[in-house]
Design a protein around this motif. Structure first.
Motif, mmCIF file in Angstrom:
data_model
loop_
_atom_site.group_PDB
_atom_site.id
_atom_site.type_symbol
_atom_site.label_atom_id
_atom_site.label_comp_id
_atom_site.label_asym_id
_atom_site.label_seq_id
_atom_site.Cartn_x
_atom_site.Cartn_y
_atom_site.Cartn_z
ATOM 1 N N HIS A 105 0.938 -1.146 -0.108
ATOM 2 C CA HIS A 105 -0.080 -0.045 0.033
ATOM 3 C C HIS A 105 0.978 1.150 0.054
ATOM 4 O O HIS A 105 2.247 1.048 0.311
ATOM 5 C CB HIS A 105 -0.805 -0.099 1.321
ATOM 6 C CG HIS A 105 -0.059 0.170 2.357
ATOM 7 N ND1 HIS A 105 0.548 -0.848 2.999
ATOM 8 C CD2 HIS A 105 0.089 1.324 3.388
ATOM 9 C CE1 HIS A 105 1.098 -0.488 4.161
ATOM 10 N NE2 HIS A 105 0.911 0.976 4.501
ATOM 11 N N ASP A 139 0.679 5.272 1.895
ATOM 12 C CA ASP A 139 -0.062 5.732 2.634
ATOM 13 C C ASP A 139 -1.103 6.989 2.514
ATOM 14 O O ASP A 139 -0.499 7.789 1.786
ATOM 15 C CB ASP A 139 1.046 6.395 4.006
ATOM 16 C CG ASP A 139 1.603 5.065 4.794
ATOM 17 O OD1 ASP A 139 1.251 3.954 4.434
ATOM 18 O OD2 ASP A 139 2.547 5.270 5.584
ATOM 19 N N HIS A 154 4.770 0.075 -0.009
ATOM 20 C CA HIS A 154 5.546 -0.653 0.938
ATOM 21 C C HIS A 154 4.704 -1.607 1.611
ATOM 22 O O HIS A 154 3.270 -1.682 1.195
ATOM 23 C CB HIS A 154 6.102 0.301 2.333
ATOM 24 C CG HIS A 154 5.158 1.016 2.704
ATOM 25 N ND1 HIS A 154 4.686 2.447 2.364
ATOM 26 C CD2 HIS A 154 4.255 1.202 3.860
ATOM 27 C CE1 HIS A 154 3.692 2.857 2.840
ATOM 28 N NE2 HIS A 154 3.810 2.210 4.188
HETATM 29 NI NI NI Z 1 2.092 2.144 5.280
#
Ligand code: NI
Ligand code: OGA
Length: 365
Positions: A240, A242, A296
């Protein structure tokens, strides 16, 4: 046992939903599964075969995300060097570690320790905080996207949300209350320094990013990744980026966080007393793609538990203030890549989007 024999067992959507619901209803999380003596991982945690085989094609390389030493930041020459390092890391990696940030190692250790103690308390005590109402100040559950993801992650999470920048301390779990208040105060101060460095790195005035009011709303996300009996079949956290503005992460010494860099997974090697900082989707958008919000994930591990604490600067979720690429960063050569949006648009899209779609493509002009 071969991979296929694990994953070919056909599971219909109905069967999956039943299992997911049963797991959710226990309110025990993955930690509870382990404690109840489960020796193999339940099907709902097993990644789909296409993902597993895709993964075997993505190499994992021995590179390192940059580490930035904040020592000497008060000296002009060192300050300028640090700004350059922050710019370089944020443009090429979207990730860096910071050391000598001034927050005591005792506080960091105490924070990790108390988060661990929360997750290791008696289930009956934890259950009181178990909820899927994500707008609450304190949200404890396993897998915020349990009902929508293709496979569940091997982790439990305690989230503390300060949607308008303040917290009611009474609502925090007693076992980690004091340290969380202390920790967030310190991390907020560090975020001021980072926002200043990022502003200067972008060629803006030192207060520019701070004045965009992202600090007004934040979340503290406390993960617990239990030891996993089949780490090759599941993940601690799926790939994903952020959705926040900026993330400041504290991790213990176990490791498992990986960053996708030039289509290769790179381990973020734990460093004592370091924070991992990464650029979020919103900062990528307001910087008009100059800074990068990078994919990540966290791999599962035979060893555990692993504890990590992510602090997200989010801004006020319901804010009607308009955000968009910062005017000073635009020119003929660099026209706006994104249209203007409010955080309420952004987050409502983010929480309703198909999960395989990134959080910010939708806002392109
Ligand atoms: Ni994250
Ligand atoms: C996150 C995240 C990484 C970690 O919470 O968004 O990426 O190491 N966490 O737990």
């Amino acid at each position: 046992m071969s991979l296929e024999s694990f994953t070919n067992g056909f599971q219909s959507n109905d069967d999956r939903l039943k299992e997911v619901k049963a797991f959710d209803a226990t309110k025990m999380g993955v930690k509870g599964l382990i404690d109840s003596g489960v020796k193999c991982i339940p099907k709902i945690f097993i990644r789909p075969l296409d993902e597993l085989s895709e993964d075997s094609k993505t190499p994992c390389v021995k590179l390192q995300v940059p580490t930035i030493n904040l020592e000497g930041i008060d000296r002009k020459d060192r300050y300028n060097e640090i700004v350059k390092e922050v710019l370089d890391a944020s443009e090429t990696w979207g990730f860096f570690q910071v050391v000598n940030h001034g927050i005591s190692v005792e506080l960091l250790d105490e924070m990790l320790q108390r988060v661990r103690m929360f997750h290791e308390q008696n289930t009956e005590v934890k259950k009181e905080f178990y909820t899927r109402e994500t707008l609450k100040q304190v949200v404890y559950n396993s897998n915020y996207d349990l009902y929508t993801s293709r496979s569940a992650n091997w982790k439990d999470t305690l989230v503390v949300n300060a949607y308008y920048g303040h917290l009611d301390p009474k609502e925090l779990p007693e076992i980690c209350r004091d340290v969380m208040l202390d920790y967030t105060n310190h991390v907020m101060k560090l975020s001021d320094i980072l926002l200043e460095l990022l502003s200067v790195a972008l060629g803006l005035g030192p207060d520019h990013l701070r004045e965009m009011e992202f600090k007004k709303g934040w979340s503290l996300v406390n993960h617990y990744y239990p030891a996993c009996p089949a780490p090759d079949l599941t993940l601690g956290a799926s790939k994903h980026s952020d959705s926040a503005f900026l993330t400041i992460l504290l991790q213990d010494q176990i490791g498992g966080l990986q960053v996708l860099h030039e289509n290769q997974w790179v381990n973020v090697q734990p460093k004592p007393a370091a924070f991992v900082v990464n650029i979020g989707d919103i900062l990528q958008m307001v910087s008009n793609n100059k800074l990068r919000s990078v994919h990540h994930r966290v791999i599962a591990n035979l060893i555990g538990p692993r504890i990590s604490v992510a602090f997200f600067l989010r801004g006020v979720l319901s804010s009607e203030k308009l955000y968009g690429p910062i005017k000073e960063l635009l020119s003929k050569e660099s026209p706006p890549v994104y249209r203007e949006f409010t955080l309420s648009d952004f987050y409502s899209y983010f929480f309703s989007r198909p999960l395989n779609e990134s959080g910010f493509e939708y806002f392109k002009v």
